[in-house]
Design a protein around this motif. Sequence first.
Motif, PDB file in Angstrom:
ATOM      1  N   PHE A   6      30.317 -12.617 -17.989  1.00 49.60           N
ATOM      2  CA  PHE A   6      29.861 -12.746 -16.645  1.00 49.60           C
ATOM      3  C   PHE A   6      28.074 -12.553 -16.715  1.00 49.60           C
ATOM      4  O   PHE A   6      27.590 -13.488 -15.939  1.00 49.60           O
ATOM      5  CB  PHE A   6      30.428 -11.627 -15.601  1.00 49.60           C
ATOM      6  N   LEU A   7      27.661 -11.815 -17.596  1.00 49.07           N
ATOM      7  CA  LEU A   7      26.243 -11.580 -17.472  1.00 49.07           C
ATOM      8  C   LEU A   7      25.782 -12.912 -18.019  1.00 49.07           C
ATOM      9  O   LEU A   7      24.603 -13.555 -17.889  1.00 49.07           O
ATOM     10  CB  LEU A   7      26.014 -10.248 -18.090  1.00 49.07           C
ATOM     11  N   GLU A   8      26.161 -13.169 -19.232  1.00 43.53           N
ATOM     12  CA  GLU A   8      25.743 -14.278 -20.078  1.00 43.53           C
ATOM     13  C   GLU A   8      25.804 -15.810 -19.173  1.00 43.53           C
ATOM     14  O   GLU A   8      24.928 -16.375 -19.044  1.00 43.53           O
ATOM     15  CB  GLU A   8      26.705 -14.649 -21.408  1.00 43.53           C
ATOM     16  N   ILE A   9      27.074 -15.848 -18.268  1.00 46.72           N
ATOM     17  CA  ILE A   9      27.078 -16.873 -17.518  1.00 46.72           C
ATOM     18  C   ILE A   9      26.042 -16.837 -16.342  1.00 46.72           C
ATOM     19  O   ILE A   9      25.599 -17.903 -16.046  1.00 46.72           O
ATOM     20  CB  ILE A   9      28.275 -17.164 -16.862  1.00 46.72           C
ATOM     21  N   ASP A  10      26.108 -15.557 -15.805  1.00 51.08           N
ATOM     22  CA  ASP A  10      24.928 -15.585 -15.091  1.00 51.08           C
ATOM     23  C   ASP A  10      23.316 -16.076 -15.264  1.00 51.08           C
ATOM     24  O   ASP A  10      22.674 -16.687 -14.602  1.00 51.08           O
ATOM     25  CB  ASP A  10      24.784 -14.167 -14.440  1.00 51.08           C
ATOM     26  N   HIS A  11      23.105 -15.646 -16.496  1.00 52.85           N
ATOM     27  CA  HIS A  11      21.849 -15.978 -17.284  1.00 52.85           C
ATOM     28  C   HIS A  11      21.806 -17.491 -17.369  1.00 52.85           C
ATOM     29  O   HIS A  11      20.787 -18.044 -17.125  1.00 52.85           O
ATOM     30  CB  HIS A  11      21.651 -15.183 -18.433  1.00 52.85           C
ATOM     31  N   VAL A 209      24.580 -10.124 -13.118  1.00 55.91           N
ATOM     32  CA  VAL A 209      23.995  -9.225 -13.061  1.00 55.91           C
ATOM     33  C   VAL A 209      23.703  -8.199 -12.062  1.00 55.91           C
ATOM     34  O   VAL A 209      23.163  -7.149 -12.263  1.00 55.91           O
ATOM     35  CB  VAL A 209      22.283  -9.942 -13.204  1.00 55.91           C
ATOM     36  N   LYS A 210      24.173  -8.551 -10.794  1.00 59.23           N
ATOM     37  CA  LYS A 210      24.262  -7.461  -9.757  1.00 59.23           C
ATOM     38  C   LYS A 210      25.834  -7.032  -9.845  1.00 59.23           C
ATOM     39  O   LYS A 210      25.964  -6.359  -8.732  1.00 59.23           O
ATOM     40  CB  LYS A 210      23.957  -7.901  -8.602  1.00 59.23           C
TER      41      LYS A 210
END
Length: 224
Positions: A6-11, A209-210
């Motif tokens: 999820f974090l990687e996709i957000d970035h 990230v949130k």
Amino acid sequence: MKTNSFLEIDHYISDLLAPEDHILKDTIKSLDAAGLPQHSVSANQGKFLQVMMMACNAKKVLELGTLGGYSTIWLARALPIDGKIITIEVDAHHGKVAQQNIKNAGLSDKVETKIGKALDLLPQMIKEKNEKFDMIFIDADKPPYTEYFKYALQLSRPGTIIILDNVIREGKVLDDNSQDEKVQGVQRLNKLLSNNENITATILQTVGVKEHDGMAIAVVNQTN
């Protein structure tokens, strides 16, 4: 899917469509330097706010909860030449940090910062019969979210978009017995959204990230 995905996709999304320049990065750094909490929207959420502003041709925007001015900068950058944003912050120290960041971004002429409790300032604005806002973004203390929304409706016109952040609380809204006043606040708000015939609304879950949360999005159909 794992959390790190999820974090990687957000970035991935932010790097493609919402890259931060040095002004935005410096604004985030200023929060730590000034002892403010890192509660700003993400870069991708900031870009989402800009997209919504453009969708409703927003020229006059109201923000509740300035913090360090990160979301304010995203909003102000999407304004037309004659656009204006009024942002309300209860904490004078937060407001001072935000004003400096807004100045650094070259946006002071587009942003009016009001320091004080929104529950005091909003009724004054309604009484003064200010021009209606095209978009309203609410990202302030959660217990009075319902009251904020009701005031926002009085400052809206048909077609106004009202967005409220943090209304899922990592899924804690599902706990009907929660004693968390923040959870209770958004539960009240979400229930109101489901019963108000003057709006068309939905909630989008957000993850990245949130972490896990959500944004409520309402379009005003009519005002009383």
